[in-house]
Design a protein around this motif. Sequence first.
Motif, PDB file in Angstrom:
ATOM      1  N   PRO A 108       4.896  -4.413 -14.041  1.00  0.00           N
ATOM      2  CA  PRO A 108       4.157  -3.164 -13.868  1.00  0.00           C
ATOM      3  C   PRO A 108       3.585  -3.084 -12.450  1.00  0.00           C
ATOM      4  CG  PRO A 108       3.473  -4.334 -15.860  1.00  0.00           C
ATOM      5  CD  PRO A 108       4.281  -5.291 -15.047  1.00  0.00           C
ATOM      6  N   VAL A 109       3.404  -1.855 -11.978  1.00  0.00           N
ATOM      7  CA  VAL A 109       2.802  -1.611 -10.674  1.00  0.00           C
ATOM      8  C   VAL A 109       1.652  -0.620 -10.870  1.00  0.00           C
ATOM      9  CG1 VAL A 109       3.144  -0.778  -8.318  1.00  0.00           C
ATOM     10  CG2 VAL A 109       4.968  -2.043  -9.476  1.00  0.00           C
ATOM     11  N   LEU A 110       0.542  -0.863 -10.171  1.00  0.00           N
ATOM     12  CA  LEU A 110      -0.657  -0.049 -10.344  1.00  0.00           C
ATOM     13  C   LEU A 110      -0.814   0.948  -9.201  1.00  0.00           C
ATOM     14  CD1 LEU A 110      -3.197   0.412 -12.059  1.00  0.00           C
ATOM     15  CD2 LEU A 110      -4.363  -1.288 -10.645  1.00  0.00           C
ATOM     16  N   GLY A 145      -3.367 -10.423   1.084  1.00  0.00           N
ATOM     17  CA  GLY A 145      -3.509 -11.797   0.656  1.00  0.00           C
ATOM     18  C   GLY A 145      -2.944 -12.047  -0.733  1.00  0.00           C
ATOM     19  N   VAL A 146      -3.699 -12.816  -1.525  1.00  0.00           N
ATOM     20  CA  VAL A 146      -3.178 -13.302  -2.796  1.00  0.00           C
ATOM     21  C   VAL A 146      -2.845 -12.179  -3.768  1.00  0.00           C
ATOM     22  CG1 VAL A 146      -5.469 -13.575  -3.841  1.00  0.00           C
ATOM     23  CG2 VAL A 146      -3.568 -15.023  -4.621  1.00  0.00           C
ATOM     24  N   ILE A 147      -3.520 -11.024  -3.674  1.00  0.00           N
ATOM     25  CA  ILE A 147      -3.232  -9.928  -4.596  1.00  0.00           C
ATOM     26  C   ILE A 147      -2.067  -9.075  -4.119  1.00  0.00           C
ATOM     27  CG2 ILE A 147      -5.558  -9.766  -5.549  1.00  0.00           C
ATOM     28  CD1 ILE A 147      -6.105  -7.491  -3.631  1.00  0.00           C
ATOM     29  N   CYS A 168       4.305  -7.643  -4.784  1.00  0.00           N
ATOM     30  CA  CYS A 168       5.012  -8.818  -4.270  1.00  0.00           C
ATOM     31  C   CYS A 168       4.426 -10.147  -4.764  1.00  0.00           C
ATOM     32  CB  CYS A 168       5.038  -8.796  -2.746  1.00  0.00           C
ATOM     33  SG  CYS A 168       3.410  -8.825  -1.964  1.00  0.00           S
ATOM     34  N   GLN A 169       3.133 -10.150  -5.136  1.00  0.00           N
ATOM     35  CA  GLN A 169       2.512 -11.385  -5.612  1.00  0.00           C
ATOM     36  C   GLN A 169       2.275 -11.394  -7.121  1.00  0.00           C
ATOM     37  OE1 GLN A 169       2.004 -13.978  -3.697  1.00  0.00           O
ATOM     38  NE2 GLN A 169       2.592 -12.948  -1.805  1.00  0.00           N
TER      39      GLN A 169
END
Length: 211
Positions: A108-110, A145-147, A168-169
């Motif tokens: 899923p993408v937000l 970054g990480v998100i 991507c993460q």
Amino acid sequence: MLDVIASPLISKSDFDAACDELSRLFAERHNLQSEWLSVDVHDRNDTRFLRIMKPLCTRVDVALGDSQEQSDERELMEYDEEALEPSPSHQGVVVEYDIVFSPSFQVPVLYFNIKDLLFRFPPTMDTLYRHLIPLQFRSQAEKAGVIGGITLTDHPLTNAPVFFVHPCQTVSILGASRGKEELTPIEFLMLWISAMGGCVGLHLPIALAEK
């Protein structure tokens, strides 16, 4: 028997089933929580997606109109969710979160934006940092970054300008977050919301997560 998902990826059919189930759970339990206003499944251009709406909350320092110096000092403090509260001036203003399946990433993408009849919250990065991103995620969003980074884009189904969390993460985050090897589609979606939504103020209500 419910289908189970054994990897950080999800199929389109399982995503659709999870959206239907979360919408059903909200219809049953919406009166047990106050965080979300609505959860609806939409179909556009033969694509199903989930739309969650919640009131816009703001940091206390922003709501009270602190000076820039005071705001900078507060940003050095550890983020506290209790510092977010509805502002009287934001009554009727909502955040619209669209959860859309990505065939290329298989997650899923937000996509999200602020709905305001007075148009006080334009889709700009200043709006994003001032009203939607909790302080502890600010540097991650700015530096991808990480998100995965949060930027402006065109909504894939409505073409309207919106913010989105780059996927991507997502696989790495879900892989690190899941506590058991297999999840049902609705468990996967709830895990995804818990892992990815907090960076932009979307938290899963406890009433929906309880068995």
